[in-house]
Design a protein around this motif. Structure first.
Motif, short mmCIF file in Angstrom:
data_model
loop_
_atom_site.label_atom_id
_atom_site.label_comp_id
_atom_site.label_asym_id
_atom_site.label_seq_id
_atom_site.Cartn_x
_atom_site.Cartn_y
_atom_site.Cartn_z
N ALA A 42 5.47 44.48 -14.66
CA ALA A 42 5.45 45.80 -14.04
C ALA A 42 4.97 46.82 -15.06
O ALA A 42 5.40 46.83 -16.21
CB ALA A 42 6.83 46.17 -13.53
N GLY A 43 4.05 47.67 -14.66
CA GLY A 43 3.52 48.67 -15.59
C GLY A 43 2.53 48.10 -16.58
O GLY A 43 2.31 48.66 -17.66
N ARG A 44 1.90 47.00 -16.23
CA ARG A 44 0.94 46.33 -17.11
C ARG A 44 -0.24 47.25 -17.42
O ARG A 44 -0.75 47.95 -16.55
CB ARG A 44 0.46 45.06 -16.41
N GLY A 126 18.63 43.43 -12.14
CA GLY A 126 19.20 44.50 -11.34
C GLY A 126 19.36 44.04 -9.90
O GLY A 126 19.91 42.98 -9.63
N ALA A 127 18.82 44.83 -8.94
CA ALA A 127 18.91 44.48 -7.53
C ALA A 127 17.79 43.53 -7.09
O ALA A 127 17.80 43.03 -5.98
CB ALA A 127 18.86 45.75 -6.68
N CYS A 128 16.85 43.29 -7.95
CA CYS A 128 15.71 42.42 -7.64
C CYS A 128 16.06 40.96 -7.89
O CYS A 128 16.43 40.60 -9.00
CB CYS A 128 14.51 42.84 -8.49
N VAL A 129 15.95 40.13 -6.86
CA VAL A 129 16.20 38.69 -6.98
C VAL A 129 14.91 37.96 -6.62
O VAL A 129 14.39 38.12 -5.53
CB VAL A 129 17.35 38.24 -6.05
N ILE A 130 14.42 37.18 -7.57
CA ILE A 130 13.16 36.46 -7.38
C ILE A 130 13.46 34.96 -7.42
O ILE A 130 13.94 34.45 -8.43
CB ILE A 130 12.13 36.83 -8.47
N ARG A 171 7.32 44.76 -7.89
CA ARG A 171 7.05 44.09 -6.61
C ARG A 171 8.15 43.09 -6.25
O ARG A 171 8.14 42.51 -5.18
CB ARG A 171 5.72 43.34 -6.65
N CYS A 172 9.08 42.85 -7.18
CA CYS A 172 10.16 41.87 -7.03
C CYS A 172 9.56 40.52 -6.66
O CYS A 172 9.91 39.91 -5.64
CB CYS A 172 11.18 42.35 -6.00
N ALA A 173 8.64 40.06 -7.51
CA ALA A 173 7.94 38.80 -7.26
C ALA A 173 7.59 38.13 -8.58
O ALA A 173 7.57 38.79 -9.62
CB ALA A 173 6.67 39.06 -6.46
N ALA A 174 7.29 36.85 -8.49
CA ALA A 174 6.80 36.14 -9.67
C ALA A 174 5.41 36.66 -10.00
O ALA A 174 4.65 37.07 -9.13
CB ALA A 174 6.76 34.64 -9.39
N ALA A 175 5.08 36.64 -11.28
CA ALA A 175 3.75 37.09 -11.74
C ALA A 175 3.03 35.90 -12.37
O ALA A 175 3.65 34.99 -12.90
CB ALA A 175 3.91 38.22 -12.76
N ALA A 176 1.72 35.96 -12.31
CA ALA A 176 0.92 34.89 -12.91
C ALA A 176 0.89 35.11 -14.42
O ALA A 176 0.60 36.22 -14.89
CB ALA A 176 -0.49 34.91 -12.34
#
Length: 181
Positions: A42-44, A126-130, A171-176
């Motif tokens: 995030a914020g890349r 935090g509240a983000c669960v991936i 995005r609350c997601a896995a990143a490449a």
């Protein structure tokens, strides 16, 4: 040395080499350390590909989805504190002095049991669960050099695992993970 003694010397040298390397292979297979990192994209920016997450909860799983270990990354450095079923987990945060060494020996055996099998993780920031964040695993297995008496090579043989988890908390997601050029 007589010509007749060369075969005996050669067999003894090969036997000693087999014992030394055999011990190193066994020790590296049964002991490990794990460098566990969650990298947030995030914020890349072009200058910064990710930031290290220092506070998160993780469930590390094998390819069949079975939980192998649980860890909590704790501030200020994001070091993992392992948890799970009693008797199955070894956490050395509270140990000091000689007790720490004994605990580390148990923990390195425990880490070697599950680190090679980690396939994905559940990451909670935090509240983000991936769910199902793929693992990028690197293994440094220089165990065969353990007998060298050099300060930057050798030492007690063990495998060193680096387990990276790439996420995008915005995005609350896995990143490449980034690819090498």
């Amino acid at each position: 040395m007589s010509v007749r003694r060369w075969p005996v010397f050669a067999v003894a040298a090969l036997g000693l080499a087999a014992v030394v390397l055999g011990y190193g292979a066994w020790r590296a297979h049964t002991h490990a350390d794990v460098w566990l990192q969650v990298k947030d994209h995030a914020g890349r920016t072009p200058q910064r590909l990710w930031r290290e997450v220092i506070e998160a909860r993780l469930v590390l799983r094998d390819a069949q989805g079975r939980s192998l270990a649980e860890a909590t990354l704790e501030p200020p450095h994001g070091l993992p504190r392992y948890s799970g079923p009693p008797g199955a987990v070894v956490d050395c945060h509270a140990a000091q002095g000689p007790a720490w060494h004994d605990c580390w020996q148990r923990q390195s055996r425990w880490l070697a049991q599950w680190a090679p099998a980690v396939a994905d993780a559940r990451v909670e920031i935090g509240a983000c669960v991936i769910e199902r964040v793929p693992v990028v695993r690197r293994v440094d297995g220089d165990w065969w050099l353990w007998w060298l008496p050099l300060p930057h090579v050798g030492g007690t043989p063990m495998n060193h695992y680096a387990i990276d988890l790439h996420v995008d908390s915005a995005r609350c997601a896995a990143a490449a993970p980034p690819t090498d050029p």
